[in-house]
Design a protein around this motif. Structure first.
Motif, PDB file in Angstrom:
ATOM      1  N   GLY A 191     -26.405  -3.866 -32.942  1.00 42.91           N
ATOM      2  CA  GLY A 191     -27.280  -4.187 -31.831  1.00 42.91           C
ATOM      3  C   GLY A 191     -28.061  -2.993 -31.329  1.00 42.91           C
ATOM      4  O   GLY A 191     -27.807  -1.848 -31.713  1.00 42.91           O
ATOM      5  N   PHE A 192     -29.009  -3.286 -30.461  1.00 41.35           N
ATOM      6  CA  PHE A 192     -29.876  -2.268 -29.888  1.00 41.35           C
ATOM      7  C   PHE A 192     -30.041  -2.595 -28.411  1.00 41.35           C
ATOM      8  O   PHE A 192     -30.452  -3.702 -28.054  1.00 41.35           O
ATOM      9  CB  PHE A 192     -31.229  -2.307 -30.611  1.00 41.35           C
ATOM     10  N   PHE A 193     -29.710  -1.628 -27.537  1.00 43.93           N
ATOM     11  CA  PHE A 193     -29.761  -1.834 -26.085  1.00 43.93           C
ATOM     12  C   PHE A 193     -30.965  -1.107 -25.514  1.00 43.93           C
ATOM     13  O   PHE A 193     -31.173   0.076 -25.799  1.00 43.93           O
ATOM     14  CB  PHE A 193     -28.465  -1.322 -25.460  1.00 43.93           C
ATOM     15  N   VAL A 194     -31.746  -1.805 -24.689  1.00 44.20           N
ATOM     16  CA  VAL A 194     -32.977  -1.246 -24.142  1.00 44.20           C
ATOM     17  C   VAL A 194     -33.009  -1.404 -22.622  1.00 44.20           C
ATOM     18  O   VAL A 194     -32.939  -2.510 -22.102  1.00 44.20           O
ATOM     19  CB  VAL A 194     -34.217  -1.963 -24.732  1.00 44.20           C
ATOM     20  N   HIS A 195     -33.136  -0.267 -21.937  1.00 41.02           N
ATOM     21  CA  HIS A 195     -33.468  -0.257 -20.501  1.00 41.02           C
ATOM     22  C   HIS A 195     -34.945   0.123 -20.408  1.00 41.02           C
ATOM     23  O   HIS A 195     -35.302   1.294 -20.471  1.00 41.02           O
ATOM     24  CB  HIS A 195     -32.652   0.809 -19.769  1.00 41.02           C
ATOM     25  N   TYR A 196     -35.808  -0.859 -20.315  1.00 44.67           N
ATOM     26  CA  TYR A 196     -37.248  -0.644 -20.135  1.00 44.67           C
ATOM     27  C   TYR A 196     -37.544  -1.213 -18.768  1.00 44.67           C
ATOM     28  O   TYR A 196     -37.653  -2.437 -18.603  1.00 44.67           O
ATOM     29  CB  TYR A 196     -38.021  -1.373 -21.246  1.00 44.67           C
ATOM     30  N   VAL A 197     -37.619  -0.345 -17.744  1.00 41.83           N
ATOM     31  CA  VAL A 197     -37.645  -0.835 -16.361  1.00 41.83           C
ATOM     32  C   VAL A 197     -38.634  -0.064 -15.493  1.00 41.83           C
ATOM     33  O   VAL A 197     -38.950   1.094 -15.761  1.00 41.83           O
ATOM     34  CB  VAL A 197     -36.239  -0.759 -15.726  1.00 41.83           C
ATOM     35  N   TRP A 198     -39.057  -0.716 -14.446  1.00 40.38           N
ATOM     36  CA  TRP A 198     -39.915  -0.112 -13.429  1.00 40.38           C
ATOM     37  C   TRP A 198     -39.065   0.125 -12.191  1.00 40.38           C
ATOM     38  O   TRP A 198     -38.502  -0.808 -11.616  1.00 40.38           O
ATOM     39  CB  TRP A 198     -41.087  -1.033 -13.122  1.00 40.38           C
ATOM     40  N   GLY A 199     -38.964   1.373 -11.776  1.00 40.28           N
ATOM     41  CA  GLY A 199     -38.174   1.727 -10.593  1.00 40.28           C
ATOM     42  C   GLY A 199     -38.915   1.567  -9.290  1.00 40.28           C
ATOM     43  O   GLY A 199     -38.326   1.703  -8.222  1.00 40.28           O
ATOM     44  N   GLY A 200     -40.201   1.293  -9.367  1.00 41.76           N
ATOM     45  CA  GLY A 200     -40.983   1.090  -8.153  1.00 41.76           C
ATOM     46  C   GLY A 200     -40.984   2.312  -7.259  1.00 41.76           C
ATOM     47  O   GLY A 200     -41.031   3.442  -7.722  1.00 41.76           O
ATOM     48  N   GLU A 201     -40.894   2.061  -5.961  1.00 37.39           N
ATOM     49  CA  GLU A 201     -40.885   3.144  -4.984  1.00 37.39           C
ATOM     50  C   GLU A 201     -39.531   3.848  -4.935  1.00 37.39           C
ATOM     51  O   GLU A 201     -39.414   4.935  -4.390  1.00 37.39           O
ATOM     52  CB  GLU A 201     -41.233   2.591  -3.605  1.00 37.39           C
TER      53      GLU A 201
ATOM     54  N   MET B 209     -34.804  -3.890  -8.930  1.00 35.73           N
ATOM     55  CA  MET B 209     -34.946  -5.325  -9.206  1.00 35.73           C
ATOM     56  C   MET B 209     -36.389  -5.773  -9.425  1.00 35.73           C
ATOM     57  O   MET B 209     -36.859  -6.718  -8.813  1.00 35.73           O
ATOM     58  CB  MET B 209     -34.260  -6.154  -8.122  1.00 35.73           C
ATOM     59  N   ASN B 210     -37.063  -5.085 -10.316  1.00 33.34           N
ATOM     60  CA  ASN B 210     -38.414  -5.473 -10.717  1.00 33.34           C
ATOM     61  C   ASN B 210     -38.311  -6.257 -12.019  1.00 33.34           C
ATOM     62  O   ASN B 210     -37.873  -5.729 -13.037  1.00 33.34           O
ATOM     63  CB  ASN B 210     -39.283  -4.229 -10.897  1.00 33.34           C
ATOM     64  N   LEU B 211     -38.717  -7.518 -11.971  1.00 26.63           N
ATOM     65  CA  LEU B 211     -38.586  -8.416 -13.113  1.00 26.63           C
ATOM     66  C   LEU B 211     -39.732  -8.225 -14.097  1.00 26.63           C
ATOM     67  O   LEU B 211     -40.887  -8.114 -13.697  1.00 26.63           O
ATOM     68  CB  LEU B 211     -38.561  -9.869 -12.650  1.00 26.63           C
TER      69      LEU B 211
ATOM     70  N   PRO C 185     -26.357  -8.432 -11.054  1.00 26.54           N
ATOM     71  CA  PRO C 185     -26.287  -9.299  -9.878  1.00 26.54           C
ATOM     72  C   PRO C 185     -25.938  -8.593  -8.578  1.00 26.54           C
ATOM     73  O   PRO C 185     -25.890  -9.235  -7.534  1.00 26.54           O
ATOM     74  CB  PRO C 185     -25.189 -10.298 -10.250  1.00 26.54           C
ATOM     75  N   ARG C 186     -25.713  -7.280  -8.622  1.00 29.89           N
ATOM     76  CA  ARG C 186     -25.404  -6.554  -7.383  1.00 29.89           C
ATOM     77  C   ARG C 186     -26.236  -5.287  -7.274  1.00 29.89           C
ATOM     78  O   ARG C 186     -25.764  -4.251  -6.855  1.00 29.89           O
ATOM     79  CB  ARG C 186     -23.919  -6.261  -7.272  1.00 29.89           C
ATOM     80  N   ASP C 187     -27.499  -5.390  -7.657  1.00 28.08           N
ATOM     81  CA  ASP C 187     -28.373  -4.220  -7.718  1.00 28.08           C
ATOM     82  C   ASP C 187     -29.108  -3.976  -6.405  1.00 28.08           C
ATOM     83  O   ASP C 187     -30.123  -3.285  -6.390  1.00 28.08           O
ATOM     84  CB  ASP C 187     -29.364  -4.392  -8.868  1.00 28.08           C
TER      85      ASP C 187
END
Length: 187
Positions: A3-13, A62-64, A105-107
């Motif tokens: 498998g390959f795990f990816v955290h591609y996320v926007w942290g916003g402010e 929590m940016n979708l 679910p608890r971010d």
């Protein structure tokens, strides 16, 4: 399985997370989503022999990475216009690669104070809310709305969901009503 795990996320402010190739910060959530080449990603992981991808649907403030009416109701501005998750799933499936989605679910600890108030979290810098101010019912109403939207959108196209515990004490049951969340996810 490979498998390959990816955290591609926007942290916003809240903070910087994924950055551009040159080290600069994307202009925003939509810029980050638009920069992701789903077809190339699928080709790349396929060329590595990857059998499944664990891809982050949200984390970091929590940016979708997809449009969500549920999130827009609770936290406007926390959804991408592009359905990056849908594009990535489609591209991976075309290469025979299964997809699991990472969720948290608890971010609430990553949210800015105003957003914490809208969701019942009641701030802190740690993984836990301020217990004296935390509104567990409101938080679970929020999180179940987000998960219901996610599984309605992608539930038939993914292998499963990964739920981040988020607490070194393994006590997330204090924050998340897991029996309720399970019912929502399996609906």
């Amino acid at each position: 399985k490979y498998g390959f795990f990816v955290h591609y996320v926007w942290g916003g402010e809240a903070y910087s997370a994924t950055v551009n190739k040159d080290g600069s910060k994307p202009a925003g959530l939509d810029d980050l989503a638009d920069r992701f080449d789903a077809d190339r990603f699928a080709r790349d992981v396929s060329s590595m022999g990857v059998q499944y991808v664990l891809f982050t649907a949200w984390h970091a403030n929590m940016n979708l990475l997809y449009p969500s009416k549920a999130m827009d109701k609770w936290l406007p501005g926390h959804t991408a216009k592009r359905d990056l998750i849908g594009d990535m799933i489609k591209a991976c499936k075309a290469k025979g690669i299964q997809v699991l989605l990472y969720t948290h679910p608890r971010d609430g600890h990553d949210l800015m104070a105003a957003d914490q108030g809208k969701t019942g979290w009641a701030g802190s810098g740690s993984p836990d809310p301020d217990w004296a101010k935390f509104d567990k019912q409101k938080w679970n109403d929020f999180i179940n709305d987000i998960y219901a939207d996610l599984v309605d959108r992608y539930g038939r196209d993914i292998l499963g969901l990964y739920l981040d515990e988020g607490s070194g004490a393994a006590d997330s049951y204090r924050v998340v009503d897991y029996p309720r969340l399970r019912r929502t996810i399996t609906s």
